[in-house]
Design an enzyme around this catalytic site. Structure first.
Site, short mmCIF file in Angstrom:
data_model
loop_
_atom_site.label_atom_id
_atom_site.label_comp_id
_atom_site.label_asym_id
_atom_site.label_seq_id
_atom_site.Cartn_x
_atom_site.Cartn_y
_atom_site.Cartn_z
N CYS A 125 56.79 -14.59 -51.24
CA CYS A 125 56.17 -15.58 -52.13
C CYS A 125 56.24 -16.97 -51.50
O CYS A 125 57.14 -17.26 -50.71
CB CYS A 125 56.88 -15.64 -53.48
N ASP A 126 55.30 -17.80 -51.89
CA ASP A 126 55.36 -19.21 -51.48
C ASP A 126 54.70 -20.05 -52.55
O ASP A 126 53.65 -19.68 -53.08
CB ASP A 126 54.64 -19.43 -50.14
N SER A 127 55.33 -21.18 -52.88
CA SER A 127 54.83 -22.04 -53.95
C SER A 127 54.52 -23.45 -53.44
O SER A 127 55.27 -24.01 -52.63
CB SER A 127 55.86 -22.14 -55.08
#
Length: 208
Positions: free
Chosen positions: A74-76
């Site tokens: 994941c990456d935000s």
């Protein structure tokens, strides 16, 4: 078993909330190599790269129980007034950002990537995973009016430095958020409804 390709304690907490059996393997990619003016394309590319990095390193013993295995990356990033914002580089930048956020709204985008397999015939998962499920989940965040004193005191806690955008909805920063439109856990860094959907599509289940 699920492999989380992230060092994020917040994402670990979300998985533990669901009592999911998981292990952590931190991806080692150069995020600076990824550039795009489209925030959704960028978080998707980063989440895929993190997952692929761990997949390429993960070698397992094929004599283990024949259970499905998945790797999640994941990456935000936070989108505000046309800018793409990751973690603040320092306290001054965090203060500047929060001053701009006061009484305004932005969008937190999290790219998700799940690579999975349903048999363990080969020792190197990267050569034989059954599928890839990728998507971006976005949540609009509406901020309350913030005073300079509140902002300074909050930044002094150190919390904003570790968060995309410069605030934590699951921490002290929650008091600054008037409302959200969309998935709450997505703002923390992992959309749990998306995870349920992806695992079901991969033939896995949260309830096993």
């Amino acid at each position: 078993m699920l492999i989380l390709a992230s060092a994020s304690q917040a994402r670990r907490n979300l998985l533990e909330q669901l009592s999911i059996k998981y292990a952590v393997m931190v991806s080692h990619i150069d995020e600076g190599k990824y550039n795009s003016q489209n925030v959704k394309e960028l978080v998707q590319a980063l989440s895929f790269a993190k997952t692929e990095s761990v997949v390429s390193e993960y070698i397992f013993n094929c004599r283990k129980e024949n259970k499905a295995l998945a790797i999640l990356g994941c990456d935000s990033l936070f989108e505000f007034d046309g800018e793409i914002l990751g973690k603040p580089r320092n306290k001054s930048e965090a203060i500047c950002r929060l001053e701009k956020f006061s009484s305004k709204s932005g969008i937190l985008h999290t790219g998700h990537c799940l690579m999975y397999r349903q048999n363990l015939n080969n020792k190197v998962i990267g050569k034989s995973f059954d599928g890839i499920i990728c998507d971006v989940v976005s949540t609009r965040i509406n901020f309350s009016e913030l005073s300079n004193v509140e902002i300074t005191k909050y930044v002094e806690t150190g919390e904003p430095i570790n968060c995309a955008g410069g605030f934590a909805i699951d921490g002290k920063g929650a008091v600054f958020i008037k409302s959200i439109e969309g998935c709450y856990s997505n703002v923390i860094g992992l959309s749990l409804p998306w995870l349920r959907y992806a695992l079901n599509k991969a033939g896995m289940s949260l309830w096993k």
